[in-house]
Design a protein around this motif. Structure first.
Motif, short mmCIF file in Angstrom:
data_model
loop_
_atom_site.label_atom_id
_atom_site.label_comp_id
_atom_site.label_asym_id
_atom_site.label_seq_id
_atom_site.Cartn_x
_atom_site.Cartn_y
_atom_site.Cartn_z
N CYS A 18 0.80 -1.23 0.00
CA CYS A 18 0.00 0.00 0.00
C CYS A 18 0.82 1.27 0.00
O CYS A 18 0.27 2.36 -0.17
CB CYS A 18 -0.96 0.01 1.20
SG CYS A 18 -0.12 0.28 2.79
N TRP A 41 -0.51 -19.25 2.31
CA TRP A 41 -1.43 -18.22 1.83
C TRP A 41 -2.17 -18.66 0.57
O TRP A 41 -1.72 -19.52 -0.17
CB TRP A 41 -0.65 -16.94 1.50
CG TRP A 41 0.03 -16.31 2.67
CD1 TRP A 41 -0.57 -15.78 3.78
CD2 TRP A 41 1.44 -16.13 2.87
NE1 TRP A 41 0.38 -15.29 4.64
CE2 TRP A 41 1.62 -15.48 4.12
CE3 TRP A 41 2.57 -16.43 2.11
CZ2 TRP A 41 2.87 -15.14 4.61
CZ3 TRP A 41 3.82 -16.11 2.60
CH2 TRP A 41 3.97 -15.47 3.84
N ARG A 77 -1.84 -7.80 8.66
CA ARG A 77 -3.06 -8.38 9.25
C ARG A 77 -4.03 -8.86 8.18
O ARG A 77 -4.90 -9.69 8.46
CB ARG A 77 -3.74 -7.35 10.16
CG ARG A 77 -2.99 -7.08 11.46
CD ARG A 77 -3.85 -6.32 12.44
NE ARG A 77 -4.17 -4.98 11.95
CZ ARG A 77 -3.46 -3.90 12.18
NH1 ARG A 77 -2.34 -3.99 12.90
NH2 ARG A 77 -3.82 -2.73 11.72
N GLN A 78 -3.91 -8.34 6.97
CA GLN A 78 -4.86 -8.67 5.90
C GLN A 78 -4.31 -9.68 4.89
O GLN A 78 -4.91 -9.91 3.84
CB GLN A 78 -5.28 -7.39 5.18
CG GLN A 78 -6.06 -6.43 6.06
CD GLN A 78 -6.38 -5.12 5.38
OE1 GLN A 78 -6.51 -5.07 4.16
NE2 GLN A 78 -6.54 -4.07 6.15
N LEU A 79 -3.16 -10.28 5.19
CA LEU A 79 -2.63 -11.29 4.29
C LEU A 79 -3.64 -12.43 4.11
O LEU A 79 -4.32 -12.81 5.07
CB LEU A 79 -1.31 -11.84 4.83
CG LEU A 79 -0.09 -10.92 4.69
CD1 LEU A 79 1.08 -11.48 5.47
CD2 LEU A 79 0.28 -10.74 3.22
N PRO A 80 -3.73 -13.00 2.89
CA PRO A 80 -4.76 -14.01 2.60
C PRO A 80 -4.39 -15.40 3.13
O PRO A 80 -4.07 -16.31 2.37
CB PRO A 80 -4.83 -13.99 1.07
CG PRO A 80 -3.43 -13.63 0.66
CD PRO A 80 -2.95 -12.64 1.69
N ALA A 132 -0.93 -3.01 9.02
CA ALA A 132 -2.30 -3.20 8.52
C ALA A 132 -2.34 -4.25 7.41
O ALA A 132 -3.22 -5.12 7.39
CB ALA A 132 -2.86 -1.87 8.01
N CYS A 133 -1.39 -4.19 6.48
CA CYS A 133 -1.37 -5.17 5.39
C CYS A 133 -0.96 -6.55 5.88
O CYS A 133 -1.44 -7.57 5.36
CB CYS A 133 -0.43 -4.70 4.28
SG CYS A 133 -1.12 -3.32 3.31
#
Length: 227
Positions: free
Chosen positions: A19, A74, A34-37, A31-32
């Motif tokens: 980002c 992931w 925490r949002q890893l797939p 933040a990113c």
């Protein structure tokens, strides 16, 4: 955060790969991260696709692959997809340690050695490196396992699997690999970046077992999910 860590962050600032926000010493900002797939916990132990209660899926029961297990961290989605592609196609080799750390805890407890999925010599010459070897080197060192760099070769230059329909990939990759080492009784960890249909890893596992491998576990960075 310690004083030393804060000092390092100020001296070595880095933008988030996903980002662009401040990420300190990491490739991704908090933040990113925490949002890893992350893949869901209930997955087929053989192919790593979602499966109720983590049981073997219907596809593996109907047409059993030659590999015995697949471990992945992931889903092949943003931003992991972009990071894998940047390593593979843009020679962003600095991404390899980060990706390897993401799967380092997936070491099979009874493995004997590590083999990276090989590239055809023409593809290796064109790219200059094998991304799977870059990841496998780091994992083998951390796991304390030998990395068999010369055990297998890819003899046949095939159409890139990503360009083909899923059903054509198995035929395209057939007979592409050759194992030149006796693997009698060994339990092998095969390292690759992405598992899509599983056709390539299945053909490779078949080749390993023809040379005596007792068990083959795939460890991949990301798994493509069926839509």
């Amino acid at each position: 955060m310690s004083v030393v860590a804060r000092l390092l962050d100020s001296l070595l600032p880095q933008d988030c790969y996903a980002c662009g926000a401040a990420a300190g010493r990491d490739l991704l900002c908090p933040a990113c991260l925490r949002q890893l797939p992350l893949l869901a916990p209930d997955r087929c132990p053989q192919c790593a696709l979602p499966s109720p209660h983590g049981q073997r899926c219907g596809a593996c029961l109907r047409d059993e692959p030659h590999y015995d297990a697949t471990l992945a961290r992931w889903a092949y989605e943003f931003p992991v997809r972009e990071m894998v592609q940047a390593l593979k196609y843009q020679a962003r080799l600095a991404l390899a340690p980060w990706l390897a750390r993401g799967v380092a805890d997936l070491k099979p407890h009874d493995a004997d050695c590590v083999i990276a999925l090989p590239l055809h010599p023409a593809r290796l010459s064109e790219r200059g490196f094998n991304q799977s070897v870059e990841i496998a080197r780091l994992l083998a060192r951390q796991w304390g396992l030998p990395l068999l760099l010369d055990a297998c070769v890819k003899d046949r230059l095939v159409e890139p699997q990503a360009r083909l329909p899923w059903k054509a990939r198995r035929k395209n990759i057939r007979g592409a690999f050759r194992c030149v080492t006796d693997l009698g009784g060994r339990r092998i960890v095969v390292v690759d970046d992405v598992m899509t249909t599983g056709a390539t890893l299945d053909e490779f596992a078949k080749t390993l077992k023809q040379r005596g491998a007792a068990h083959v576990t795939n460890v991949v960075i990301a798994r493509t999910l069926h839509k």
